[in-house]
Design a protein around this motif. Structure first.
Motif, mmCIF file in Angstrom:
data_model
loop_
_atom_site.group_PDB
_atom_site.id
_atom_site.type_symbol
_atom_site.label_atom_id
_atom_site.label_comp_id
_atom_site.label_asym_id
_atom_site.label_seq_id
_atom_site.Cartn_x
_atom_site.Cartn_y
_atom_site.Cartn_z
ATOM 1 N N LYS A 25 -1.226 -4.460 4.366
ATOM 2 C CA LYS A 25 0.060 -3.869 4.015
ATOM 3 C C LYS A 25 0.979 -4.975 3.500
ATOM 4 N N SER A 26 1.807 -4.644 2.529
ATOM 5 C CA SER A 26 2.740 -5.633 1.984
ATOM 6 C C SER A 26 3.854 -5.892 3.000
ATOM 7 N N TYR A 28 6.969 -5.550 2.483
ATOM 8 C CA TYR A 28 7.894 -4.427 2.379
ATOM 9 C C TYR A 28 7.407 -3.229 3.210
ATOM 10 N N GLN A 29 6.132 -2.918 3.111
ATOM 11 C CA GLN A 29 5.582 -1.779 3.840
ATOM 12 C C GLN A 29 5.700 -1.968 5.349
ATOM 13 N N SER A 55 7.312 4.096 1.876
ATOM 14 C CA SER A 55 6.603 2.807 1.914
ATOM 15 C C SER A 55 5.463 2.701 0.905
ATOM 16 N N GLY A 56 5.052 3.839 0.345
ATOM 17 C CA GLY A 56 3.923 3.815 -0.582
ATOM 18 C C GLY A 56 2.573 3.849 0.128
ATOM 19 N N LEU A 57 2.585 4.247 1.394
ATOM 20 C CA LEU A 57 1.347 4.351 2.163
ATOM 21 C C LEU A 57 0.952 5.824 2.294
ATOM 22 N N VAL A 62 0.031 5.562 7.706
ATOM 23 C CA VAL A 62 1.230 5.580 8.548
ATOM 24 C C VAL A 62 0.859 6.039 9.952
#
Length: 80
Positions: A25-26, A28-29, A55-57, A62
């Motif tokens: 995960k980045s 940010y995430q 988050s783009g996940l 999640v």
């Protein structure tokens, strides 16, 4: 299609899945996940879907992160 070639294709797919690399995960995430967890440590499915969009996940990513955090909390509470 011959049964042998079908079997070979199936095996190739399984091998390719095993060779795929896990993506971390980045920053940010992780930040989004931690901030949301601080706000509320009890997430519904809808919460997880919104956090995933933010988050783009995926929902599953999640959910898994949340489950692991709950597991960590339960483990630390048992140490008391």
């Amino acid at each position: 299609m011959e049964p042998i070639s079908l079997l070979k294709e199936t095996m190739d797919i399984k091998i390719n899945k095993k060779n795929s690399k896990r993506m971390r995960k980045s920053i940010y995430q992780v930040k989004v996940l931690k901030e949301e967890f601080k706000l509320s440590s009890s997430w519904s499915k809808d919460d997880m879907l919104l956090i995933g969009k933010k988050s783009g996940l995926s929902y599953y990513q999640v959910y898994k992160w949340y489950w692991e955090q709950q597991k960590k909390l339960d483990g630390s509470r048992k140490d008391w």
